[in-house]
Design a protein around this motif. Structure first.
Motif, PDB file in Angstrom:
ATOM      1  N   PHE A  15       0.839  -1.198   0.000  1.00 13.10           N
ATOM      2  CA  PHE A  15       0.000   0.000   0.000  1.00 13.10           C
ATOM      3  C   PHE A  15       0.875   1.249   0.000  1.00 13.10           C
ATOM      4  N   THR A  16       1.533   1.484  -1.112  1.00  9.76           N
ATOM      5  CA  THR A  16       2.377   2.666  -1.255  1.00  9.76           C
ATOM      6  C   THR A  16       1.504   3.876  -1.573  1.00  9.76           C
ATOM      7  N   PRO A  17       2.017   5.101  -1.366  1.00 10.58           N
ATOM      8  CA  PRO A  17       1.224   6.287  -1.689  1.00 10.58           C
ATOM      9  C   PRO A  17       0.732   6.319  -3.133  1.00 10.58           C
ATOM     10  N   THR A  18       1.573   5.878  -4.083  1.00  9.73           N
ATOM     11  CA  THR A  18       1.170   5.905  -5.492  1.00  9.73           C
ATOM     12  C   THR A  18       0.002   4.954  -5.750  1.00  9.73           C
ATOM     13  N   ARG A  19       0.079   3.741  -5.203  1.00  9.96           N
ATOM     14  CA  ARG A  19      -1.017   2.788  -5.391  1.00  9.96           C
ATOM     15  C   ARG A  19      -2.295   3.261  -4.710  1.00  9.96           C
ATOM     16  N   LEU A  20      -2.141   3.876  -3.535  1.00 12.53           N
ATOM     17  CA  LEU A  20      -3.326   4.386  -2.846  1.00 12.53           C
ATOM     18  C   LEU A  20      -3.924   5.582  -3.581  1.00 12.53           C
ATOM     19  N   LEU A  21      -3.079   6.393  -4.219  1.00  8.59           N
ATOM     20  CA  LEU A  21      -3.587   7.490  -5.044  1.00  8.59           C
ATOM     21  C   LEU A  21      -4.448   6.941  -6.172  1.00  8.59           C
ATOM     22  N   LEU A 146     -11.971  12.394   3.881  1.00  6.98           N
ATOM     23  CA  LEU A 146     -10.719  11.765   4.278  1.00  6.98           C
ATOM     24  C   LEU A 146      -9.732  11.534   3.137  1.00  6.98           C
ATOM     25  N   ALA A 147     -10.211  11.473   1.888  1.00  6.55           N
ATOM     26  CA  ALA A 147      -9.322  11.107   0.784  1.00  6.55           C
ATOM     27  C   ALA A 147      -8.317  12.202   0.448  1.00  6.55           C
ATOM     28  N   SER A 148      -8.801  13.432   0.242  1.00  8.07           N
ATOM     29  CA  SER A 148      -7.884  14.499  -0.182  1.00  8.07           C
ATOM     30  C   SER A 148      -6.828  14.831   0.874  1.00  8.07           C
ATOM     31  N   PRO A 149      -7.152  14.821   2.190  1.00  7.67           N
ATOM     32  CA  PRO A 149      -6.065  15.029   3.162  1.00  7.67           C
ATOM     33  C   PRO A 149      -4.974  13.967   3.068  1.00  7.67           C
ATOM     34  N   PHE A 150      -5.374  12.701   2.877  1.00  8.46           N
ATOM     35  CA  PHE A 150      -4.365  11.651   2.741  1.00  8.46           C
ATOM     36  C   PHE A 150      -3.492  11.887   1.514  1.00  8.46           C
ATOM     37  N   ILE A 151      -4.120  12.220   0.382  1.00  4.30           N
ATOM     38  CA  ILE A 151      -3.357  12.421  -0.854  1.00  4.30           C
ATOM     39  C   ILE A 151      -2.338  13.536  -0.676  1.00  4.30           C
ATOM     40  N   ARG A 152      -2.760  14.641  -0.074  1.00  3.88           N
ATOM     41  CA  ARG A 152      -1.844  15.771   0.100  1.00  3.88           C
ATOM     42  C   ARG A 152      -0.692  15.425   1.025  1.00  3.88           C
ATOM     43  N   GLU A 153      -0.991  14.695   2.100  1.00  2.00           N
ATOM     44  CA  GLU A 153       0.046  14.396   3.084  1.00  2.00           C
ATOM     45  C   GLU A 153       1.007  13.301   2.628  1.00  2.00           C
ATOM     46  N   SER A 154       0.551  12.420   1.751  1.00  2.00           N
ATOM     47  CA  SER A 154       1.408  11.311   1.319  1.00  2.00           C
ATOM     48  C   SER A 154       2.135  11.608   0.014  1.00  2.00           C
ATOM     49  N   ALA A 155       1.764  12.675  -0.683  1.00  2.00           N
ATOM     50  CA  ALA A 155       2.408  13.007  -1.958  1.00  2.00           C
ATOM     51  C   ALA A 155       3.813  13.546  -1.724  1.00  2.00           C
ATOM     52  N   PRO A 156       4.722  13.375  -2.692  1.00  2.00           N
ATOM     53  CA  PRO A 156       6.019  14.058  -2.612  1.00  2.00           C
ATOM     54  C   PRO A 156       5.793  15.565  -2.479  1.00  2.00           C
ATOM     55  N   TYR A 157       6.670  16.225  -1.734  1.00  2.00           N
ATOM     56  CA  TYR A 157       6.445  17.634  -1.400  1.00  2.00           C
ATOM     57  C   TYR A 157       6.236  18.506  -2.635  1.00  2.00           C
ATOM     58  N   ASP A 158       6.996  18.245  -3.697  1.00  2.00           N
ATOM     59  CA  ASP A 158       6.911  19.084  -4.886  1.00  2.00           C
ATOM     60  C   ASP A 158       5.830  18.626  -5.868  1.00  2.00           C
ATOM     61  N   VAL A 474       6.533   7.862   4.239  1.00  2.00           N
ATOM     62  CA  VAL A 474       6.383   6.452   4.577  1.00  2.00           C
ATOM     63  C   VAL A 474       5.275   5.875   3.720  1.00  2.00           C
ATOM     64  N   PRO A 475       5.211   4.523   3.594  1.00  2.00           N
ATOM     65  CA  PRO A 475       4.179   3.918   2.758  1.00  2.00           C
ATOM     66  C   PRO A 475       2.770   4.347   3.137  1.00  2.00           C
ATOM     67  N   LEU A 476       2.524   4.590   4.430  1.00  2.00           N
ATOM     68  CA  LEU A 476       1.204   4.984   4.885  1.00  2.00           C
ATOM     69  C   LEU A 476       1.330   6.050   5.933  1.00  2.00           C
TER      70      LEU A 476
END
Length: 480
Positions: A15-21, A146-158, A474-476
């Motif tokens: 469950f990496t950030p990319t797969r969860l995105l 809940l989805a958009s906060p996770f996406i923003r926090e798990s995305a690469p900073y740039d 981190v992955p999650l």
């Protein structure tokens, strides 16, 4: 023991950030497919013929409206009653995210969504399908908050804004796909099959939500235990496994905490200005979606206005939304840059739309309106990034929920009847659409104030950004 830990690490690392995105984008797409389905001709149908010539055979109507013999008012209720469940449940899910695993909450909400869409297919009359549509809104509320906060926090900073753009790009794409899917399935099979098909598609995604939640908790426990000494590990293990539960709060304490959190959100000038501008902006978009085709028909004699407006809006949204997100990342995702981008894009887009309704021919209207929509949809990712970035990670779900409530209650829900009342008074669609479009300039004016926000709000925004940039991804998300 080593094999068990290896298996847990493998399950967690999947469950990496990319797969969860990708997972969250698919869920968002399917969610808006449902919005398109309920409005499609194949599912929504047509009313029964109430009067006909004695020599003619009366038509029994089609779809939901024909089978349940709905009035136009009842039919309109079905398209918007999901908002009741959404507006009531979204702040509840957002508040619960402070105490419970976000992905498990999403899994719970998507399970409700799956059940509700299946019940739409089994509905017997107007009241049963109305109740089912309200439950669809409840299920959607968990995801929206809940989805958009996770996406923003798990995305690469740039790439935070561009990741959000991919997520919001699924909204128009899902609506357009829903029109097609509902029309094909409803016309060739049965309108009930369209809802059952949605439920079948969403069920595995709901189960993946629970699986992601379990993996998230395992990752959190493993990280915690790895940093503790043996003595601390035993104590922390008791806490992790819930042997010493926290003292439960009373209902009154939860209400006071919730009100305090909401008050904290609106103490942020960045959050307040972002939401205020979004209310004005979405008031126009909401009225466009309802009255746009009728205005196009009246002004330009556009007989296939539904198709033209629908296709043009879908294409411009799918192209413009990621462009806005990538530009925001490229110039630097700071609050002043965000408000500058919102002000410029909304001003240019609003001006192009204003000129399009001033034009006298369809040849000039379509390109002008398309350019306007491209600029307007470029605002979607930056404004949501500003809303989320104006507060702490813990309050981001609530920030999303409250902004959603404000946008609907004060923006797109009342704007359609207000525009209808203005048109009844003026009886001139060109003047009415020009007055409506001018509200875009109000949104740009509000967002322009954000450029000059200084002091505590901008300092806190920079502090949050620095923390996110320096923290290793981190992955999650690390949530209990």
């Amino acid at each position: 023991m080593a094999k068990v830990e290896s298996a847990e690490e493998e399950q967690t690392s999947w469950f990496t950030p990319t797969r969860l995105l990708v997972l969250l984008c698919v869920v968002n797409l399917l969610n808006y497919v449902d919005r398109g389905v309920i409005a499609s001709n194949g599912v929504n149908g047509s009313p029964r013929q109430t009067s006909c010539n004695p020599l003619e055979t009366c038509q029994g109507g089609s779809g939901i409206q024909g089978e349940f013999d709905l009035t136009n008012f009842q039919d309109g209720v079905l398209s918007s009653v999901f908002l009741v469940g959404l507006l009531v449940a979204s702040p509840i899910f957002a508040y619960m995210a402070k105490m419970h695993n976000s992905f498990k909450l999403m899994g719970m909400g998507l399970s409700v969504w799956t059940f509700a869409t299946a019940m739409c297919g089994f509905s017997l009359d107007f009241w049963s399908i109305t109740a089912a549509r309200m439950l669809v809104g409840v299920g959607e509320a968990s995801f929206i908050s809940l989805a958009s906060p996770f996406i923003r926090e798990s995305a690469p900073y740039d790439k935070r804004s561009s990741w959000l753009a991919y997520f919001y790009m699924c909204i128009p794409a899902g609506m357009a796909l829903g029109y097609v899917y509902g029309g094909v399935v409803g016309s060739s099979l049965n309108w009930r099959m369209a809802f059952w098909g949605e439920a079948v598609l969403m069920l595995p995604l709901a189960l993946l939500g629970f699986a992601a939640g379990n993996a998230q908790q395992k990752a959190h426990k493993m990280n915690k235990l790895a940093t503790l000494s043996r003595e601390e590990e035993a104590t922390e293990g008791i806490k992790i496994h819930g042997v010493l539960p926290a003292e439960p709060k009373s209902f009154g304490m939860h209400v006071r905490t919730f009100c305090g959190d909401v008050n904290m959100l609106f103490q942020s000038k960045i959050y307040t200005v972002s939401v205020a501008g979004a209310v004005a902006f979405n008031a126009v978009l909401g009225a466009y979606s309802y009255w746009g085709p009728r205005a196009g028909y009246a002004i330009f004699n556009l007989t296939n206005a539904d198709l033209v407006f629908g296709c043009m809006t879908a294409i411009c949204a799918v192209v413009g939304t990621p462009i806005g997100g990538n530009i925001f990342d490229a110039v630097g995702a700071t609050a002043p840059n965000g408000f500058k981008l919102l002000t410029i894009a909304t001003s240019v887009g609003g001006l192009a739309c204003f000129l399009s309704f001033l034009s006298s021919s369809l040849v000039s209207f379509i390109p002008l309106f398309a350019v306007g929509e491209l600029f307007l949809f470029a605002t979607q990712s930056p404004v949501n990034d500003l809303i989320l970035g104006s507060t702490t990670e813990e309050l981001q779900p609530l920030a999303t929920a409250i902004s959603t409530i404000c946008i609907h209650v004060f923006g797109d829900v009342p704007s359609a009847p207000i525009v209808g009342a203005v048109q009844d008074y003026l009886n001139d669609w060109q003047t009415t659409t020009l007055l409506l479009t001018s509200v875009f300039f109000l949104a740009a004016f509000i967002w322009a104030f954000g450029v000059f926000i200084q002091g505590k709000d901008e300092t806190e925004w920079c502090d949050y950004a620095d923390l996110e940039e320096n923290d290793g991804k981190v992955p999650l998300l690390q949530k209990n």
